[in-house]
Each structure stands twice: as structure tokens, then as C-alpha cells.
Design an enzyme around this catalytic site. Structure first.
Site, PDB file in Angstrom:
ATOM      1  N   ASP A  35      -9.346   5.284  -2.520  1.00 15.01           N
ATOM      2  CA  ASP A  35      -8.513   5.594  -3.342  1.00 15.01           C
ATOM      3  C   ASP A  35      -8.877   6.375  -4.654  1.00 15.01           C
ATOM      4  O   ASP A  35     -10.077   6.589  -4.786  1.00 15.01           O
ATOM      5  CB  ASP A  35      -7.232   4.782  -3.744  1.00 15.01           C
ATOM      6  CG  ASP A  35      -7.814   3.527  -4.647  1.00 15.01           C
ATOM      7  OD1 ASP A  35      -8.895   3.780  -5.013  1.00 15.01           O
ATOM      8  OD2 ASP A  35      -6.791   2.961  -5.005  1.00 15.01           O
ATOM      9  N   GLU A  90       0.939  -1.367  -0.088  1.00 16.08           N
ATOM     10  CA  GLU A  90      -0.021   0.001  -0.076  1.00 16.08           C
ATOM     11  C   GLU A  90       0.986   1.414   0.028  1.00 16.08           C
ATOM     12  O   GLU A  90       0.557   2.365  -0.540  1.00 16.08           O
ATOM     13  CB  GLU A  90      -0.947  -0.241   1.330  1.00 16.08           C
ATOM     14  CG  GLU A  90      -2.166  -1.127   0.972  1.00 16.08           C
ATOM     15  CD  GLU A  90      -2.902  -0.660   0.100  1.00 16.08           C
ATOM     16  OE1 GLU A  90      -3.141   0.541  -0.699  1.00 16.08           O
ATOM     17  OE2 GLU A  90      -3.540  -1.564  -0.394  1.00 16.08           O
ATOM     18  N   TYR A 138      -6.381   6.884   4.035  1.00 15.04           N
ATOM     19  CA  TYR A 138      -6.511   5.808   3.120  1.00 15.04           C
ATOM     20  C   TYR A 138      -5.589   4.665   3.392  1.00 15.04           C
ATOM     21  O   TYR A 138      -6.208   3.677   3.607  1.00 15.04           O
ATOM     22  CB  TYR A 138      -6.261   6.418   1.704  1.00 15.04           C
ATOM     23  CG  TYR A 138      -6.075   5.312   0.932  1.00 15.04           C
ATOM     24  CD1 TYR A 138      -6.964   4.318   0.392  1.00 15.04           C
ATOM     25  CD2 TYR A 138      -4.570   4.561   0.706  1.00 15.04           C
ATOM     26  CE1 TYR A 138      -6.947   3.143  -0.463  1.00 15.04           C
ATOM     27  CE2 TYR A 138      -4.511   3.505  -0.187  1.00 15.04           C
ATOM     28  CZ  TYR A 138      -5.558   2.729  -0.615  1.00 15.04           C
ATOM     29  OH  TYR A 138      -5.301   1.704  -1.356  1.00 15.04           O
TER      30      TYR A 138
END
Length: 355
Positions: A153, A54, A135
Site C-alpha cells: 500500500d 481493508e 493490493y
């Protein structure tokens, strides 16, 4: 009002169920993913791999990330391994992936996670870790621990904007997007749902020429019914980036080149680099070389940063003395192993291509 709430919940359930069915058949096979519908791995390395992917994927493509992810997990297979790594080695391994503050925060976060004895499982606790924003914390909570979290996102922004025909421009529309995303995020399989939304946005609900006829959510899409889904989300006009000029210096002695380490904050902070004339996103460089030499022009390389375009003139010269300040003589024959960021790797190639 109760009827309206029931309708939204029912619609949200239908959307999440439809999308998960689609994901079960069409999920991308990625090295940091668990196959759809399967139990999460009972392995301490699992949240580490999710977190690492991520962080790497922020503002970067899947294709670009794959080789870096494989390299990092080979060199540092666990968060404890990464936590004990010297920062300069991590920065060198990151070179070319861009947005180097992410690499600095990667080391800080790994050390904090190791200190805690592992990754926290809740979104709120994940937010406390260095470098984890809204996020990333939501994505790790959902994907690594299957906690219900609303993951938004750029792909999800696009899908939700079209699905609910949200016509207010970004960034003001982000609150509405998050609220609408919450109405379709299921209690179960939250991680699979987040990844399904990402896959839908990257493969079908694309920014240009969306493939609406193939979309599993086409019957629910208010943007499609309105007739112009491709114009959503509405983006503000781009600001023109300033054009900056600077100079980098290839200082060579006995088949070695002088490399410095840039200051830990700011552009390319903490990275090995050629010495330069102090250019930044705010101002041009001075044009003053760091040492007296018979300087020759090697050419100019161009690079775009978040806040500026840069035209970097590259000069090379030989010396028998040592430049002021901290640095190292690096073998020219091994320059590829120096971990130079893309800009300075371009500059090095410019010099070496002259033979």
C-alpha cells in the site's frame, strides 16, 4: 550469481525478522486485528472483518474508519448479513466515509462471497471478487489466511522506496517496489509482516520528517545512507484540479425536505442527496432549479473530489407541489439519519443554520 542470491535472501530474512520483532512490541491495537504472533481466529467472521477493514481503509485514515467499522460490524456482524442488506441502507451507513463506489462494490462482493459459501483463501481467487484489486486481494490473503502474499500500500511503497533507495518516480517505480518488497516478505507470519510494514510507515517512516533514529531498519536503509530518505518515493507533479460550480436545492413542504437518490454510477452514485442542477467533475451545473419556487440563497459549500473542486451554491424554497422524478419527503427533524454524503450534509447544515 549464486552468492548474490544468497546474500539477498539472507538480507531479506534479517529485515523481516527485525521488523517482526519490532512489531511484536509496538503493534497498534485495532478492532480488526489479531494480536501479533497469535494463531488466527477459527471464526467465519474473521476474514469478513479483515476484508471490511481493508475496503474501508483505502484512501482513508484509521481514525476515520474505526467508528464506521464498529457500526457496520454491529449492524451486519457477518458477510451473510451484509449480503442480505438493502443497498440503500449500506450506502446510508457508509455516508461520510467517501469514495462511494467502494460501498457499492462492498454489497456486490458480500453477495458473491455469500453465494460461494465463504471467502476464497488464495490471492488469485480473491482477485475474482467484485471490487478487489491487487493490493486488497494480497492483504486479505496474508492477514486473514496467513498466506504468503506481497502486500504493497502507500505506506509500504514509502518504506520500500527508502529501504532500497528507489529513486525512479511513481508510478513507474511500482514494479521495482513490488519486486523489492517480495525479497523481504517472509514465508511465515506474512500477515503480521504486512501489518508491521504498514505500522512502520504510519508511525516512523512517515512521509514528512521520518523518525529514522527510532527505525528498527535504519542499519539496512539505503535511502538513509544516501542522505535524503524524506524525498522518497519520488512523486510526479500534481495536476491542477478544475474548479466546478453547481447548485443544490432544499425543497421544503410541511417540515419535510425532498431527497432524491443519485444515479448508481458516477460521483456519489446511489446516495441520497438534495436535488441539484446536474454539475459533474467535467462541467458546471445548469443553474436551473427542478421546480418553481421563491428561491433564497443559503450560502455556498466547498468540497474536493478526486478529479475536481466544487463550489456548490445552496438555495432553499417552499412548495405545495411534488417535484418531478423519483424522490421522498424526509422529515427535516431527522435529516441526520438520512445518510447524506458529506457534500450534501454540509449543504443541509448550511440551510438549517439559518434558523
Amino acid at each position: 550469481m549464486p552468492c548474490h542470491t544468497a546474500r539477498v535472501t539472507s538480507m531479506g530474512d534479517a529485515i523481516s525478522s527485525t521488523l517482526l520483532d519490532w512489531y511484536d512490541k509496538h503493534a497498534r491495537a485495532l478492532p480488526w486485528r489479531s494480536p501479533p504472533g497469535e494463531a488466527l481466529p477459527d471464526d467465519d467472521a474473521w476474514p469478513y472483518r479483515v476484508w471490511l477493514s481493508e475496503v474501508m481503509l483505502q484512501q482513508t485514515t484509521v481514525a476515520a474508519v474505526k467508528p464506521y467499522f464498529e457500526k457496520f460490524t454491529r449492524i451486519w456482524p457477518s458477510v451473510k448479513d451484509l449480503a442480505t442488506a438493502p443497498e440503500h441502507e449500506v450506502m446510508a451507513a457508509w455516508a461520510g466515509l467517501g469514495y462511494y463506489s467502494r460501498a457499492r462494490n462492498l454489497v456486490k462482493c458480500a453477495r458473491e462471497v455469500a453465494r460461494r459459501g465463504g471467502f476464497p483463501k488464495t490471492e488469485a481467487e480473491l482477485r475474482e471478487l467484485p471490487g478487489l484489486g491487487t493490493y486488497t486481494a494480497a492483504a486479505i490473503a496474508a492477514i486473514a489466511f496467513d498466506s504468503r502474499a506481497v502486500v504493497v500500500d502507500a505506506n509500504v511503497e514509502r518504506v520500500v522506496s527508502r529501504l532500497f533507495n528507489i529513486t525512479d518516480p511513481l508510478p513507474a517505480s511500482r514494479k521495482a517496489i513490488k519486486e523489492k518488497a517480495a525479497t523481504v516478505t517472509p514465508e511465515d507470519r506474512s500477515g503480521d509482516f504486512a501489518q508491521a510494514m504498514m505500522d512502520l510507515g504510519s508511525s516512523i517512516c512517515t512521509s514528512k520528517s521520518p523518525r529514522c533514529l527510532l527505525c528498527p531498519l535504519q542499519v539496512n536503509c539505503e535511502g538513509l545512507r544516501a542522505g535524503e530518505p524524506e524525498r522518497l518515493p519520488v512523486k510526479p507533479p500534481k495536476k491542477a484540479k478544475p474548479e466546478r460550480k453547481g447548485t443544490a436545492y432544499w425543497i421544503e413542504r410541511d417540515e419535510h425536505v425532498w431527497l432524491v437518490t443519485r444515479e448508481g454510477t458516477g460521483m456519489l452514485g446511489g446516495m441520497r442527496a438534495l436535488p441539484d442542477d446536474g454539475w459533474s467533475a467535467r462541467e458546471d451545473g445548469s443553474g436551473k432549479p427542478p421546480i418553481a419556487a421563491d428561491w433564497q440563497d443559503a450560502g455556498t459549500v466547498r468540497h474536493t473530489f478526486t478529479h475536481a473542486h466544487l463550489a456548490l451554491t445552496v438555495k432553499y424554497g417552499r412548495t405545495v407541489s411534488v417535484p418531478d422524478g423519483k424522490g421522498d419527503w424526509w422529515p427535516v427533524s431527522e435529516i441526520e439519519a438520512a445518510g447524506l454524503p458529506t457534500l450534501f450534509a454540509k449543504a443541509a447544515r448550511t440551510v438549517l443554520s439559518r434558523g
